[in-house]
Design an enzyme around this catalytic site. Sequence first.
Site, PDB file in Angstrom:
ATOM      1  N   ASP A 356     -39.468  72.484 -30.670  1.00 16.08           N
ATOM      2  CA  ASP A 356     -38.782  71.201 -30.818  1.00 16.08           C
ATOM      3  C   ASP A 356     -37.506  71.410 -31.632  1.00 16.08           C
ATOM      4  OD1 ASP A 356     -39.126  68.162 -30.412  1.00 16.08           O
ATOM      5  OD2 ASP A 356     -38.586  68.351 -32.530  1.00 16.08           O
ATOM      6  N   LEU A 357     -36.377  70.889 -31.137  1.00 13.11           N
ATOM      7  CA  LEU A 357     -35.110  70.980 -31.858  1.00 13.11           C
ATOM      8  C   LEU A 357     -35.083  69.906 -32.937  1.00 13.11           C
ATOM      9  CD1 LEU A 357     -32.281  72.160 -32.189  1.00 13.11           C
ATOM     10  CD2 LEU A 357     -31.510  70.675 -30.330  1.00 13.11           C
ATOM     11  N   ASP A 399     -35.203  67.375 -26.026  1.00 14.47           N
ATOM     12  CA  ASP A 399     -34.917  68.403 -27.033  1.00 14.47           C
ATOM     13  C   ASP A 399     -36.119  69.324 -27.212  1.00 14.47           C
ATOM     14  OD1 ASP A 399     -36.616  66.593 -28.171  1.00 14.47           O
ATOM     15  OD2 ASP A 399     -35.542  66.403 -30.076  1.00 14.47           O
TER      16      ASP A 399
END
Length: 506
Positions: A356-357, A399
């Site tokens: 996960d960004l 994302d």
Amino acid sequence: MFASALVRSSAGFSRLLSLLSLPELALPLCYAAALGAGRLLGEGPGEHPALALGAPVAIGMLLRFGRGLDAADIAGLAAAHVGVALILGDQPSAWPVALASDLIEIGCGSLIFLWLRRAGFLTSQKMVAAAAAAAAILGPLAATPLDVLTLAGPLTARLSAAGAGAFADAVTMGFVVALILSFGRGRGLDAPCEHGADDERPRAWEFVASSLLIAALVLGAAADSGPMWSLAASVALLWFALRLGLNATSIAAFSFFTALLAFAQQGQWRVLLEPAPATLSADLLRYGLLALLGGPSVIVAAVVHDQRRLKRLFAYRAMHDGLTKLVNRTRFAETLDSASTAARLRGRRFVLFLIDLDHFKGVNDTYGHARGDQLLIEVASRLRQSVRETDVVARIGGDEFAIVAPVSAVADAMGMAKRLVSAVNEVCDLEGVEVRPSITVGGVLAPDSSTNPRDLMLLADEAMYEAKRAGRNCWRFSSAEREGAPYVAWGEGDLALAKPETLLVD
């Protein structure tokens, strides 16, 4: 000693290739070689060479270079032409006319093609083939008035001879330009092909067998002089077009054309069944037959090339994310299923990462979606460069990313997770805005924890959220066992890399 000589010769050959990559040098050298080779067949219709290769080769090279004829090119071509004429013993009085005719053909043909390119007509190989045909026809046609003025005899005879020469040049130019433009325009320049979509790719033995078949048919046509041999060779060329690709078809069609033309010049191939007298009409008929026998295969090959390219392009787009060019969720699910099956049946270990960004919404809200897209592209590139080429990196959400990678030991998976976090957590510039992105990684090993794709996704997702609770910019592994209780223990990430927040600097 032999090795050193081999090294020197290899270095010399490399230098020669580098020199030939320069348009200013390659153009006159190739023009001179083609001019000399074309003269070997002798005279053709209209007092022209039977195989006028000089102008077609020059046009093809200019088109590959993507430019038209300039003053430096004219000087180089003139020097090459004079050099070849001196070697072949041509009369000096004939040099200016022959050179001017070639320059008119080269300039006109290349300008037509480049104009069509700038106008946006060359959107497919079919249109490229049509543009090459237009250049091949109009180039020699533009040089026809000069031939009419310089030939001897009555006006009608000069018009007939000049027209016949232009027709012969156009046929030759069509094959040569198609051959040059198709060289290297194969799969490497097209969209990558996914698994299962490459079944149509020809094998090496097919190229060998097809080449031998074409050679046998050409020899049969020359020996027997019957039309059926030539028609059979034309059918074989169509099979080339359907199976072997555009460049192979262009090579075969040009070889077919030049071989039969050479036999015709030596009296070993007659037009139709009866011996053809050495008249202008017979020459024109011969060139027309060769164009009809070999030309359609090149057109068919261009059409098939476009269809296959579109097929590969659609397959690529169906399996890849349009923004980051990583594989998409669909392709990732197929990869995870395949890896899980191999882990279950053959015990092949792999690691699944869910990534996960961190704080991506803040980047979008603060700097806009355009910079947010740039950040996604940069993070995707860093993830892709941090793993092996055979590992699968996917974008599975806005994302969210995922990786499936074979590993031999738990330490390899741990090292890969650390490398991913470190690679992403470097400053990147988004059009003047410096951003230090970070990712949170959750990993799980198969078959250690499970061989069920859904369970693996659940365990990796839980590990990722455990890493988020630890402060983000770090990684955690699920250490659940397949046969154990549903209790999940979390493997620690590299705490030295953990930072609670992502720093955004204007």
